[in-house]
Design a protein around this motif. Structure first.
Motif, PDB file in Angstrom:
ATOM      1  N   ILE A 109       0.866  -1.265  -0.029  1.00 14.83           N
ATOM      2  CA  ILE A 109      -0.092   0.171  -0.021  1.00 14.83           C
ATOM      3  C   ILE A 109       0.822   1.227   0.097  1.00 14.83           C
ATOM      4  O   ILE A 109       1.679   1.520   0.992  1.00 14.83           O
ATOM      5  CB  ILE A 109      -1.111  -0.015   1.197  1.00 14.83           C
ATOM      6  N   LYS A 110       0.753   2.135  -1.099  1.00 14.10           N
ATOM      7  CA  LYS A 110       1.689   3.187  -1.313  1.00 14.10           C
ATOM      8  C   LYS A 110       1.452   4.288   0.019  1.00 14.10           C
ATOM      9  O   LYS A 110       2.405   4.884   0.178  1.00 14.10           O
ATOM     10  CB  LYS A 110       1.330   4.008  -2.446  1.00 14.10           C
ATOM     11  N   LYS A 111       0.144   4.443   0.613  1.00 13.80           N
ATOM     12  CA  LYS A 111      -0.096   5.461   1.541  1.00 13.80           C
ATOM     13  C   LYS A 111       0.736   4.859   3.054  1.00 13.80           C
ATOM     14  O   LYS A 111       0.776   5.654   3.804  1.00 13.80           O
ATOM     15  CB  LYS A 111      -1.401   5.602   1.766  1.00 13.80           C
ATOM     16  N   CYS A 112       1.042   3.574   3.139  1.00 16.12           N
ATOM     17  CA  CYS A 112       1.516   2.899   4.312  1.00 16.12           C
ATOM     18  C   CYS A 112       2.940   3.248   4.257  1.00 16.12           C
ATOM     19  O   CYS A 112       3.772   3.071   3.548  1.00 16.12           O
ATOM     20  CB  CYS A 112       1.207   1.508   4.387  1.00 16.12           C
ATOM     21  N   PRO A 113       3.279   4.017   5.564  1.00 19.85           N
ATOM     22  CA  PRO A 113       4.748   4.364   5.689  1.00 19.85           C
ATOM     23  C   PRO A 113       5.818   3.273   5.656  1.00 19.85           C
ATOM     24  O   PRO A 113       7.172   3.591   5.455  1.00 19.85           O
ATOM     25  CB  PRO A 113       4.963   4.963   7.026  1.00 19.85           C
ATOM     26  N   LEU A 114       5.673   2.411   5.968  1.00 19.40           N
ATOM     27  CA  LEU A 114       6.106   1.110   6.128  1.00 19.40           C
ATOM     28  C   LEU A 114       5.652  -0.211   5.795  1.00 19.40           C
ATOM     29  O   LEU A 114       4.573  -0.624   6.121  1.00 19.40           O
ATOM     30  CB  LEU A 114       6.823   0.845   7.669  1.00 19.40           C
TER      31      LEU A 114
END
Lengths: 189, 189
Positions: A109-114
């Motif tokens: 997921i692009k929006k997940c920071p990690l």
């Protein structure tokens, strides 16, 4: 005060909250995941527990790859939604903008920071859930989430989960350095 | 922003921090534990990952019981100390006031607001660590840590751990109800 025995169904306190990403029949799917831990330092193994009836179990068995994505607190509504609806009934493929890493079949997921991607190594069978043991192949993040080249929790802003009260919480302030503060108690130094 | 692949040695973010209690040759021992998760809902199973060389591994194999104790933030120095010194070299039996529950051989820490005791069910072998799979037999707490008969994180005040930066953190404020806030995104309701 007196100790009381409250139940057999105790939980880890608190748990991380993540999104477990898989691909099945060309559709991506994400499951809310609180039962996840590092399992071995070398090789770098991780294990997740997934209910046998979940679509995710079928997907990991088939593709032999999966991802674990750590959402920030702003994503908690979508994260919780992934824990409420089954991929069998509801297509969750449009919920997040996704990308692929080296393994090609573990959607992240692009929006997940990690986000970490895994290759399935083994399955440990239990009555209602199975442990999927995966080898960590890559850890994806962005420069904006790093301090001294390490993930910075204040920039990542993840959530934690408590059960059985079923609440999400932020992470608060720094208490101490690990593998360090305890040195004060060493008598032989 | 562009995704970058930082390492294979990624971690769960954040991890709980607990103390794994065992008894060996009439001495109690506690190990700092970040690699712990619920594994199965029914029966209530939990798994912990322990390095093969740790005294804890030998103790669990021998006694077939263990405990997981969640310290509060005031206990972080002693908790960290348990991760710094090996039970092979240092006697940690005087570090905490302990008690026993139904299993009789799994020592628990009186000052920890929440402690679970386990009966060993199985061992899953890996190269440098093993997974010990235990069945939860009891969850011990005190009335002062409960709200509506459930553990209350604001009263328990546990810590979480991040790696590889190696820091302990408090748990912050409530974000939302789990298995609830995501209902806002359901289209069929």
């Amino acid at each position: 005060m007196e100790k009381i025995d409250i139940e057999k169904n105790g939980f880890v306190y608190p748990m991380p909250i993540a999104l477990l990403g898989t691909k099945i029949e060309d559709k991506v799917n994400f499951m809310a995941l609180g039962w996840v831990m590092r399992a071995c330092m070398n090789p770098p193994l991780l294990t997740v527990s997934v209910n046998k009836n979940h679509l995710t179990s079928k997907a990991i068995r088939k593709n032999k790859t999966f991802s674990v994505n750590f959402p920030n607190v702003d994503m908690i509504e979508k994260t919780d939604y992934c824990g409420l609806v089954s991929g069998k009934m509801t297509d969750k493929s449009d919920l997040f903008e996704i990308y692929y890493g080296n393994l090609k079949t573990a959607p992240m997921i692009k929006k997940c920071p990690l986000s970490l991607e895994y290759k399935l190594i083994d399955i440990y069978e239990m009555p209602t859930s199975n442990l999927f043991i995966g080898e960590i192949k890559s850890t994806y993040t962005e420069k904006q989430y790093l301090t001294d080249n390490k993930p910075d929790i204040k920039k990542i802003n993840p959530a934690v989960l408590t059960m059985p009260d079923n609440n999400y919480w932020t992470v608060g302030k720094k208490i101490a350095k690990a593998w360090n503060i305890g040195k004060n108690l060493k008598k032989d130094d």
